[in-house]
Design a protein around this motif. Structure first.
Motif, PDB file in Angstrom:
ATOM      1  N   ARG A 104     -17.994  12.628  15.832  1.00 24.64           N
ATOM      2  CA  ARG A 104     -17.626  11.604  14.856  1.00 24.64           C
ATOM      3  C   ARG A 104     -18.806  10.707  14.481  1.00 24.64           C
ATOM      4  NH1 ARG A 104     -12.513   8.880  16.203  1.00 24.64           N
ATOM      5  NH2 ARG A 104     -11.545  10.389  14.804  1.00 24.64           N
ATOM      6  N   GLU A 105     -19.480  10.181  15.505  1.00 25.06           N
ATOM      7  CA  GLU A 105     -20.549   9.214  15.221  1.00 25.06           C
ATOM      8  C   GLU A 105     -21.639   9.844  14.359  1.00 25.06           C
ATOM      9  OE1 GLU A 105     -23.419   6.271  17.837  1.00 25.06           O
ATOM     10  OE2 GLU A 105     -21.516   6.960  18.693  1.00 25.06           O
ATOM     11  N   ARG A 106     -22.030  11.065  14.741  1.00 31.30           N
ATOM     12  CA  ARG A 106     -23.098  11.749  13.993  1.00 31.30           C
ATOM     13  C   ARG A 106     -22.663  12.063  12.573  1.00 31.30           C
ATOM     14  NH1 ARG A 106     -24.758  16.669  17.693  1.00 31.30           N
ATOM     15  NH2 ARG A 106     -23.317  15.978  19.304  1.00 31.30           N
ATOM     16  N   LEU A 107     -21.427  12.508  12.424  1.00 27.83           N
ATOM     17  CA  LEU A 107     -20.932  12.841  11.079  1.00 27.83           C
ATOM     18  C   LEU A 107     -20.823  11.592  10.219  1.00 27.83           C
ATOM     19  CD1 LEU A 107     -18.325  15.619  11.882  1.00 27.83           C
ATOM     20  CD2 LEU A 107     -20.307  15.824  10.383  1.00 27.83           C
ATOM     21  N   GLU A 108     -20.354  10.497  10.832  1.00 29.24           N
ATOM     22  CA  GLU A 108     -20.239   9.262  10.052  1.00 29.24           C
ATOM     23  C   GLU A 108     -21.601   8.755   9.618  1.00 29.24           C
ATOM     24  OE1 GLU A 108     -17.722   6.671  12.325  1.00 29.24           O
ATOM     25  OE2 GLU A 108     -15.884   7.635  11.566  1.00 29.24           O
ATOM     26  N   GLU A 109     -22.580   8.891  10.511  1.00 35.54           N
ATOM     27  CA  GLU A 109     -23.952   8.515  10.133  1.00 35.54           C
ATOM     28  C   GLU A 109     -24.420   9.325   8.919  1.00 35.54           C
ATOM     29  OE1 GLU A 109     -26.613   8.916  13.448  1.00 35.54           O
ATOM     30  OE2 GLU A 109     -25.656   7.254  14.526  1.00 35.54           O
ATOM     31  N   ALA A 110     -23.992  10.585   8.893  1.00 37.26           N
ATOM     32  CA  ALA A 110     -24.401  11.462   7.790  1.00 37.26           C
ATOM     33  C   ALA A 110     -23.510  11.288   6.558  1.00 37.26           C
ATOM     34  CB  ALA A 110     -24.362  12.927   8.252  1.00 37.26           C
ATOM     35  N   GLY A 111     -22.560  10.370   6.645  1.00 36.19           N
ATOM     36  CA  GLY A 111     -21.672  10.130   5.511  1.00 36.19           C
ATOM     37  C   GLY A 111     -20.611  11.202   5.332  1.00 36.19           C
ATOM     38  N   ALA A 112     -20.407  12.030   6.350  1.00 32.04           N
ATOM     39  CA  ALA A 112     -19.411  13.098   6.254  1.00 32.04           C
ATOM     40  C   ALA A 112     -18.154  12.704   7.021  1.00 32.04           C
ATOM     41  CB  ALA A 112     -19.979  14.395   6.802  1.00 32.04           C
ATOM     42  N   GLY A 113     -17.043  13.300   6.650  1.00 31.81           N
ATOM     43  CA  GLY A 113     -15.782  12.973   7.296  1.00 31.81           C
ATOM     44  C   GLY A 113     -15.504  13.879   8.474  1.00 31.81           C
ATOM     45  N   THR A 114     -14.665  13.408   9.386  1.00 30.07           N
ATOM     46  CA  THR A 114     -14.257  14.235  10.525  1.00 30.07           C
ATOM     47  C   THR A 114     -12.751  14.481  10.478  1.00 30.07           C
ATOM     48  OG1 THR A 114     -13.854  12.302  11.900  1.00 30.07           O
ATOM     49  CG2 THR A 114     -16.059  13.255  11.975  1.00 30.07           C
ATOM     50  N   GLY A 115     -12.123  14.074   9.399  1.00 31.96           N
ATOM     51  CA  GLY A 115     -10.669  14.207   9.299  1.00 31.96           C
ATOM     52  C   GLY A 115     -10.240  15.647   9.491  1.00 31.96           C
ATOM     53  N   ALA A 116      -9.193  15.850  10.257  1.00 30.85           N
ATOM     54  CA  ALA A 116      -8.688  17.195  10.497  1.00 30.85           C
ATOM     55  C   ALA A 116      -7.256  17.083  10.988  1.00 30.85           C
ATOM     56  CB  ALA A 116      -9.545  17.919  11.530  1.00 30.85           C
ATOM     57  N   SER A 117      -6.482  18.123  10.742  1.00 32.75           N
ATOM     58  CA  SER A 117      -5.121  18.152  11.276  1.00 32.75           C
ATOM     59  C   SER A 117      -4.719  19.598  11.496  1.00 32.75           C
ATOM     60  CB  SER A 117      -4.146  17.441  10.337  1.00 32.75           C
ATOM     61  OG  SER A 117      -4.255  17.961   9.041  1.00 32.75           O
ATOM     62  N   ILE A 118      -3.751  19.791  12.357  1.00 34.50           N
ATOM     63  CA  ILE A 118      -3.341  21.140  12.745  1.00 34.50           C
ATOM     64  C   ILE A 118      -1.820  21.194  12.829  1.00 34.50           C
ATOM     65  CG2 ILE A 118      -3.366  22.832  14.640  1.00 34.50           C
ATOM     66  CD1 ILE A 118      -6.204  21.938  15.300  1.00 34.50           C
TER      67      ILE A 118
END
Lengths: 245, 245
Positions: A104-118
């Motif tokens: 999460r932290e790395r993706l947020e730094e890169a401006g990308a989302g981590t949203g996911a659902s199953i």
């Protein structure tokens, strides 16, 4: 984006997913979003994923690894060995939370989302067919008599038909048609959802995935329903009463 | 949220909006989102708004003030006096941009959104019926032969029927039914969109708002279409061919 729908009926489970992914509009790929685990006669589970593909692939890999290690005799709990479907949903949720923590932290730094659902559906011997919706934080909800279906991804286009048609008592063939119509409306209105489709049907009590089918662009059964639905809609629309003010 | 749909047909314009607003799920109110300006026989315009209510009310107030000042003889350009519908869309866009400039920073500091959009339809003497979608930055697009309708707010539920039915040649009574069905699907699946509805119809060349109607919960014409559509959908669904694997 994605569209996946899971129906939990008295007669069993119907799961249908598309296969389109996109990283931006100009980077469209095909990835299966449906995964199954089966020990015939004991339990069968099907998962469908939406959201960040790196996150959901990581979750599925972790679940598969646990299955392989349990299979090899290690003392590891897996979706194929755990005590209940509820526990399986917890394991999926825990794998999701672990992926989220990791990236999460790395993706947020890169401006990308981590949203996911199953969506996870399945049944084990001695239990009933159950359907869960697992969120990005790993928490989850279960489908009930009141709301016997879950959708993830582009859910809005295909919701009206489900709202009108799906009840727990809906027979499997009817539920299958409703899932096709729901997917058809979504495919037609949203480019980020695309063929081919993956379908799984588990009849209540069979404890296996009875139907598992990749439906390509020219799949005759999907085309039949899609064509008939389009025609019926136009007919139904043409027969609407005149509005008089 | 909101749902508004505007159709631009060869036969004229159909505009339909709901009236529900919400500031959070627990703060639901009723506000009209449809506004019209008319100089019968010369021009008629109808606007429908979505997004931040404070922003869109400010836009409408500014447009009305300009009309009143022009009416009083001041040298002010207004949607009722400007040279073209295109210019009217610019004036709406400029009013939008002014509101955004005035409040954006303060709203963002407060963690609130300033997102807003407006559908503007109308016709003036010597011009054709035109339909515009004006964004929060004040820029706008115009409906064309290829895409003769715009939706704002909760647009996804009600899009499939429009995609299937609406073409520039669609007659007004049919377009009206399509707008009702599109709204009905949205009302049924999304609580943030609610009755009563506001309807405006402008026949091409009439240069006035021919029908302007507030439709309450029990509106017989809407209920007729909604009921018949629900029944036809169930019939059409029941007649779908069986799926055979």
């Amino acid at each position: 984006m994605t569209y996946c729908v899971g129906l939990r009926l008295d007669a069993g489970l119907v799961m249908l997913s598309d296969t389109r992914t996109n990283a931006g509009l100009d980077n469209i790929s095909r990835f299966g979003k449906m995964f199954s685990w089966e020990r015939e006669g004991e339990r069968a589970l099907v998962a469908m994923t939406a959201g960040s593909l790196s996150i959901t692939q990581g979750v599925i890999t972790a679940l598969n690894e646990a299955c392989a290690r349990a299979e090899a005799g290690e003392d590891v709990e897996s979706v194929l060995t755990c005590d209940s479907l509820f526990r399986a949903a917890q394991l999926v949720g825990d794998a999701m939370a672990a992926q989220q923590r990791r990236y999460r932290e790395r993706l947020e730094e890169a401006g990308a989302g981590t949203g996911a659902s199953i969506i996870l559906g399945g049944q084990r011997r001695g239990g009933r067919a159950r359907l869960f919706l697992i969120y990005g934080a790993g928490n989850f909800i279960e489908a009930t008599e009141d709301t016997p279906f879950f959708q993830i991804g582009e859910h809005k286009y295909g919701k009206p038909i489900l709202d009108r048609v799906i009840e727990p008592s809906t027979p499997l063939p009817t539920a299958l048609k409703a899932a096709f119509v729901s997917m058809d409306s979504t495919l037609r209105s949203n480019l980020s959802v695309g063929m081919p489709l993956d379908l799984a049907v588990m009849e209540a009590g069979s404890l296996r995935v009875d139907i598992r089918r990749r439906m390509e662009q020219d799949d005759p059964e999907f085309a039949k329903v899609s064509g008939a639905w389009g025609e019926s809609l136009r007919d139904a629309f043409a027969r609407l009463p005149e509005i008089v003010f």
